[in-house]
Motif scaffolding. Structure first.
Motif, PDB file in Angstrom:
ATOM      1  N   THR A  84       0.844  -1.191   0.000  1.00 49.02           N
ATOM      2  CA  THR A  84       0.000   0.000   0.000  1.00 49.02           C
ATOM      3  C   THR A  84       0.881   1.242   0.000  1.00 49.02           C
ATOM      4  OG1 THR A  84      -0.145   0.172   2.414  1.00 49.02           O
ATOM      5  CG2 THR A  84      -1.804  -1.194   1.311  1.00 49.02           C
TER       6      THR A  84
ATOM      7  N   ARG B 131     -15.005   8.067  -5.546  1.00 47.04           N
ATOM      8  CA  ARG B 131     -13.654   7.789  -6.026  1.00 47.04           C
ATOM      9  C   ARG B 131     -12.980   9.102  -6.396  1.00 47.04           C
ATOM     10  NH1 ARG B 131     -12.676   2.613  -4.463  1.00 47.04           N
ATOM     11  NH2 ARG B 131     -14.607   1.423  -4.781  1.00 47.04           N
TER      12      ARG B 131
ATOM     13  N   PHE C 115      -2.848   7.792  -8.730  1.00 49.36           N
ATOM     14  CA  PHE C 115      -3.586   6.775  -7.981  1.00 49.36           C
ATOM     15  C   PHE C 115      -5.090   6.989  -8.099  1.00 49.36           C
ATOM     16  CE2 PHE C 115       0.446   7.586  -5.814  1.00 49.36           C
ATOM     17  CZ  PHE C 115       0.970   6.319  -5.628  1.00 49.36           C
TER      18      PHE C 115
ATOM     19  N   VAL D  14      -8.254   6.803  -5.498  1.00 51.85           N
ATOM     20  CA  VAL D  14      -8.442   6.864  -4.046  1.00 51.85           C
ATOM     21  C   VAL D  14      -9.904   6.597  -3.703  1.00 51.85           C
ATOM     22  CG1 VAL D  14      -8.328   8.348  -2.002  1.00 51.85           C
ATOM     23  CG2 VAL D  14      -6.536   8.471  -3.740  1.00 51.85           C
TER      24      VAL D  14
ATOM     25  N   ASP E  86     -12.259   6.639   2.769  1.00 52.79           N
ATOM     26  CA  ASP E  86     -11.160   6.397   3.705  1.00 52.79           C
ATOM     27  C   ASP E  86     -11.259   7.361   4.884  1.00 52.79           C
ATOM     28  OD1 ASP E  86      -8.291   6.892   4.801  1.00 52.79           O
ATOM     29  OD2 ASP E  86      -8.060   5.094   3.569  1.00 52.79           O
TER      30      ASP E  86
ATOM     31  N   VAL F  28      -3.670   3.694   0.229  1.00 50.05           N
ATOM     32  CA  VAL F  28      -4.076   3.382  -1.138  1.00 50.05           C
ATOM     33  C   VAL F  28      -3.356   2.107  -1.573  1.00 50.05           C
ATOM     34  CG1 VAL F  28      -4.164   4.191  -3.522  1.00 50.05           C
ATOM     35  CG2 VAL F  28      -4.361   5.833  -1.640  1.00 50.05           C
TER      36      VAL F  28
ATOM     37  N   ASP G 284      -4.149   0.094  -6.972  1.00 53.01           N
ATOM     38  CA  ASP G 284      -4.882   1.257  -7.454  1.00 53.01           C
ATOM     39  C   ASP G 284      -3.953   2.350  -7.974  1.00 53.01           C
ATOM     40  OD1 ASP G 284      -7.408   0.239  -7.040  1.00 53.01           O
ATOM     41  OD2 ASP G 284      -7.572   1.006  -5.006  1.00 53.01           O
TER      42      ASP G 284
END
Length: 392
Positions: free
Chosen positions: A136, A154, A174, A176, A180, A207, A211
């Protein structure tokens, strides 16, 4: 094979098997995606049929005639106009299959985590860090002017993954998850009284490396594709009298008491300017059939911003009293980015942002000068200097 005839038959079959009058919007759009009629130029299995891009118009026209729902670009313009073509260009097959269908059906709304307080016009100067931790990345930083973050599931993110190389080389890109717990979305109130933009704080956001879009350190290359698509989406209107000029022209026709000789001359001037921009935009769209848009998209975005501001000002000159009418000065957190249906006073104020969003007009002029016209580049004292050695 007659691709056009085949497409019409496919659309008719879609409408026969999936009655849009009985299905929810998401169900119908999902069926459309599965039939390869989302973006016909995308590969089969990813919402397309591998056909030329210009054939999309056949699908859109026939579905509109049938009253079928279309994806809501006012809610998910970033997903549809920016994330989707970027995923097509740089995403893995797994990423494409995971994200494109719910993006098209608008089950997942997307936002863009690019600009920062110290890195807007100079996007390559972003300081938000992404540090690897096993499989990650841990992301910390601040983003700003994020449209629709309060409604998004997203986000596309550009973050710095290496401070020991020049700024353009140390970025990665990325996807995301906006749920989160390390994400804090705060509204930014605009001159209109609304808050469609946000500042977003990222604290220990995790992340998965799965991704990451593109290779580590290739974030600038991927982001450039996103930005060029954004400028095409903003600046290249497809229909005659679309946008601000259409609203003014319609009012001119319906309210003859507003007409004067001077106003008629100015209306004709902006009508012609808008039509020239529209036709030039068609050329940019044709470039897309052969690949990704180039720096010419900056010219479309620049022209759009100038015209939107001038035409909304002209609308108030036509009827000054209309500028005093305003629905609501309290802070509104709208789900839609469209302001064409609003009153003239709102449109005039909102158009001020057109010369900032999607890249400032000043930066658009630099891009046109250097990358389209081939003029000498501005001096850049940080060029080739490692990011951690650049004074800030």
């Amino acid at each position: 094979m007659d691709n056009a005839r085949d497409l019409r038959e496919r659309v008719d079959d879609l409408l026969f098997q999936h009655d849009p009058g009985r299905l929810s919007t998401e169900e119908f759009l999902g069926a459309r995606f599965d039939a390869g009629l989302a973006w016909v130029h995308f590969p089969e299995g990813l919402g397309g049929l591998g056909l030329p891009r210009e054939l999309n118009a056949i699908v859109e026209e026939r579905l509109a005639e049938a009253g079928a729902p279309a994806p809501d670009a006012s809610r998910n313009g970033i997903g549809l106009g920016m994330a989707a073509p970027t995923l097509l260009a740089f995403g893995t097959e797994e990423q494409q299959r995971r994200y494109l269908r719910p993006l098209f059906t608008c089950e997942e709304i997307w936002c863009q985590l690019f600009s920062e307080p110290g890195a807007g016009s100079d996007l390559a100067a972003v300081a938000t860090r992404a540090v690897p931790d096993g499989d990650t990345w841990v992301v910390d930083g601040q983003k700003v002017w994020t449209s629709g973050a309060h409604n998004a599931q997203r986000a596309i993110l550009v973050a710095r993954t290496d401070v020991h190389v020049p700024k353009h080389a140390g970025l990665s890109y990325f996807v995301v998850d906006m749920s989160d717990p390390g994400l804090d979305v705060r509204p930014l109130r605009q001159i209109t009284g609304e808050a469609e933009f946000n500042e977003v704080f990222l604290s220990g956001v995790r992340v998965p490396d799965a991704d990451r879009i593109g290779a580590v350190g290739e974030g600038w290359k991927v982001a450039t594709t996103t930005l060029n698509n954004e400028r095409v989406a903003i600046g290249a209107g497809a229909d005659r009298e679309a946008g601000q000029i259409g609203l003014v022209a319609r009012r001119w026709r319906e309210e003859p008491e507003l007409r004067t000789a001077a106003a008629h001359e100015e209306l004709l001037h902006w009508w012609v300017e808008s039509e020239v921009t529209r036709i030039a935009g068609e050329r940019v769209r044709q470039q897309l059939a052969a690949g990704q848009p180039g720096p010419e998209s900056s010219a479309m975005k620049l022209a759009f911003a100038q015209q939107a501001q001038a035409i909304t000002g002209f609308a108030l000159e036509l009827d000054p009293d209309a500028g005093l009418l305003y629905d609501d000065w309290t802070m509104v957190r709208s789900a839609s980015a469209s302001f064409l249906g609003r009153e003239p006073g709102f449109r005039y104020l909102r158009a001020k942002g057109n010369s900032i969003e999607g890249g400032t007009s000043e930066i658009m002029r630099n891009v046109i000068a250097e990358r389209v016209l081939g003029l000498p580049a501005e001096q850049r004292p940080d060029k080739g200097v490692p990011f951690n050695e650049v004074p800030r």
